[in-house]
Design a protein around this motif. Structure first.
Motif, PDB file in Angstrom:
ATOM      1  N   TRP A  77       0.801  -1.225   0.000  1.00 38.59           N
ATOM      2  CA  TRP A  77       0.000   0.000   0.000  1.00 38.59           C
ATOM      3  C   TRP A  77       0.833   1.274   0.000  1.00 38.59           C
ATOM      4  CZ3 TRP A  77      -4.664  -0.661   3.870  1.00 38.59           C
ATOM      5  CH2 TRP A  77      -5.458  -1.742   3.439  1.00 38.59           C
ATOM      6  N   GLY A  78       2.085   1.181   0.397  1.00 38.93           N
ATOM      7  CA  GLY A  78       2.893   2.386   0.522  1.00 38.93           C
ATOM      8  C   GLY A  78       2.385   3.265   1.659  1.00 38.93           C
ATOM      9  N   PHE A  79       2.347   4.561   1.427  1.00 40.36           N
ATOM     10  CA  PHE A  79       1.929   5.498   2.473  1.00 40.36           C
ATOM     11  C   PHE A  79       0.482   5.295   2.911  1.00 40.36           C
ATOM     12  CE2 PHE A  79       5.582   7.881   0.831  1.00 40.36           C
ATOM     13  CZ  PHE A  79       6.184   8.245   2.021  1.00 40.36           C
ATOM     14  N   ARG A  80      -0.312   4.686   2.065  1.00 40.13           N
ATOM     15  CA  ARG A  80      -1.715   4.477   2.416  1.00 40.13           C
ATOM     16  C   ARG A  80      -1.880   3.551   3.624  1.00 40.13           C
ATOM     17  NH1 ARG A  80      -4.250   2.549  -3.112  1.00 40.13           N
ATOM     18  NH2 ARG A  80      -2.157   1.611  -3.224  1.00 40.13           N
ATOM     19  N   ALA A  81      -0.793   2.883   4.022  1.00 47.98           N
ATOM     20  CA  ALA A  81      -0.843   2.067   5.243  1.00 47.98           C
ATOM     21  C   ALA A  81      -1.192   2.922   6.455  1.00 47.98           C
ATOM     22  CB  ALA A  81       0.503   1.375   5.463  1.00 47.98           C
ATOM     23  N   LEU A  82      -0.844   4.211   6.402  1.00 39.68           N
ATOM     24  CA  LEU A  82      -1.145   5.111   7.522  1.00 39.68           C
ATOM     25  C   LEU A  82      -2.640   5.356   7.674  1.00 39.68           C
ATOM     26  CD1 LEU A  82       1.696   7.759   7.092  1.00 39.68           C
ATOM     27  CD2 LEU A  82       1.518   6.022   8.880  1.00 39.68           C
ATOM     28  N   LEU A  83      -3.401   5.065   6.633  1.00 39.21           N
ATOM     29  CA  LEU A  83      -4.859   5.215   6.741  1.00 39.21           C
ATOM     30  C   LEU A  83      -5.421   4.314   7.838  1.00 39.21           C
ATOM     31  CD1 LEU A  83      -5.982   5.404   2.997  1.00 39.21           C
ATOM     32  CD2 LEU A  83      -6.084   7.240   4.707  1.00 39.21           C
ATOM     33  N   LEU A  84      -4.799   3.171   8.036  1.00 36.72           N
ATOM     34  CA  LEU A  84      -5.252   2.274   9.106  1.00 36.72           C
ATOM     35  C   LEU A  84      -5.141   2.971  10.454  1.00 36.72           C
ATOM     36  CD1 LEU A  84      -6.193  -0.441  10.187  1.00 36.72           C
ATOM     37  CD2 LEU A  84      -3.815  -1.227  10.140  1.00 36.72           C
ATOM     38  N   GLY A  85      -4.012   3.647  10.704  1.00 37.98           N
ATOM     39  CA  GLY A  85      -3.852   4.374  11.953  1.00 37.98           C
ATOM     40  C   GLY A  85      -4.893   5.467  12.114  1.00 37.98           C
TER      41      GLY A  85
END
Length: 238
Positions: free
Chosen positions: A206-214
């Motif tokens: 996902w790249g930076f989109r992993a931060l959406l989980l946080g």
């Protein structure tokens, strides 16, 4: 989770917020490091580099490293400023605005990180350090300094002390208190680790989109508290 403060907090409240924020911190730590190769949940390493660069009279580099420290401090200052402000005006917003701010920052970096890393990757590091400084200060104020979630050095130190004390404190109440404290610290460490592993796995695809989980987890925590408050207020009517 967020709404109870100081003496009103129970072990259950602290375990819940420790789990949530520990996971978010672990996620941010790994995604930040994989993306910009910088520590984004604490400033210990940055301070060492800052001193080294200052000693070598590398003024520009030292100033640049000092900004990492400053943004973590700025996040903590901002969170505490909001807590003090709303304590005197609208106490129900004490935790909402800081948590929403952190969720917004993580979401913004998740959506714009790919562009930022090409133009100015330092903005990513500054934003994540600000968010983690904010989180650490907020949970410290809410829990009366019982819970800290953005770095593990102090946790392992305190846990080492408490494990040693178990050999000497034989009173039931004292041992129960120590065991509760150890359980809380183990929860934070485990969730930080789980968040880190999750961040690493998600970042690979996902790249930076992993931060959406946080970001979604923070919003989910706020929604949980909101629903809980509404149910409590409705209970007398029912």
């Amino acid at each position: 989770m967020f709404i109870h403060r100081g003496k009103a907090r129970t072990e259950k409240h602290n375990l819940a917020i420790a789990s949530l924020l520990g996971f978010v911190a672990g996620l941010v730590n790994v995604v930040g490091f994989l993306s910009v190769k910088k520590l984004t949940t604490n400033v210990t390493g940055h301070f060492a580099f800052f001193v080294d660069e200052a000693f070598q009279q590398k003024i520009v580099q030292a100033f640049h490293t000092g900004l990492y420290i400053f943004f973590f401090f700025a996040g903590a200052f901002f969170a505490s400023l909001l807590v003090e402000f709303y304590t005197r005006r609208r106490e129900n917003l004490i935790y909402i605005i800081p948590a929403l701010t952190e969720a917004f920052i993580l979401g913004a970096i998740a959506l714009s990180g790919t562009l930022l890393i090409q133009q100015n990757p330092d903005i990513i590091a500054f934003a994540l350090l600000f968010a983690m400084g904010l989180q650490n200060a907020l949970v410290t104020r809410i829990s009366n300094a019982v819970v800290r979630t953005t770095h593990l050095t102090g946790l392992f130190t305190d846990m080492g002390i408490e494990f040693a004390q178990l050999f000497f404190y034989k009173g039931k109440s004292r041992r129960q208190k120590l065991l509760k404290s150890i359980r809380l610290r183990l929860t934070i460490i485990w969730m930080f680790f789980a968040g880190g592993v999750t961040g690493g796995l998600l970042y690979s695809s996902w790249g930076f989109r992993a931060l959406l989980l946080g970001s979604f987890l923070l919003l989910g925590g706020l929604l949980f508290d909101f629903i809980k408050i509404r149910l409590v207020l409705m209970r007398p009517k029912i």
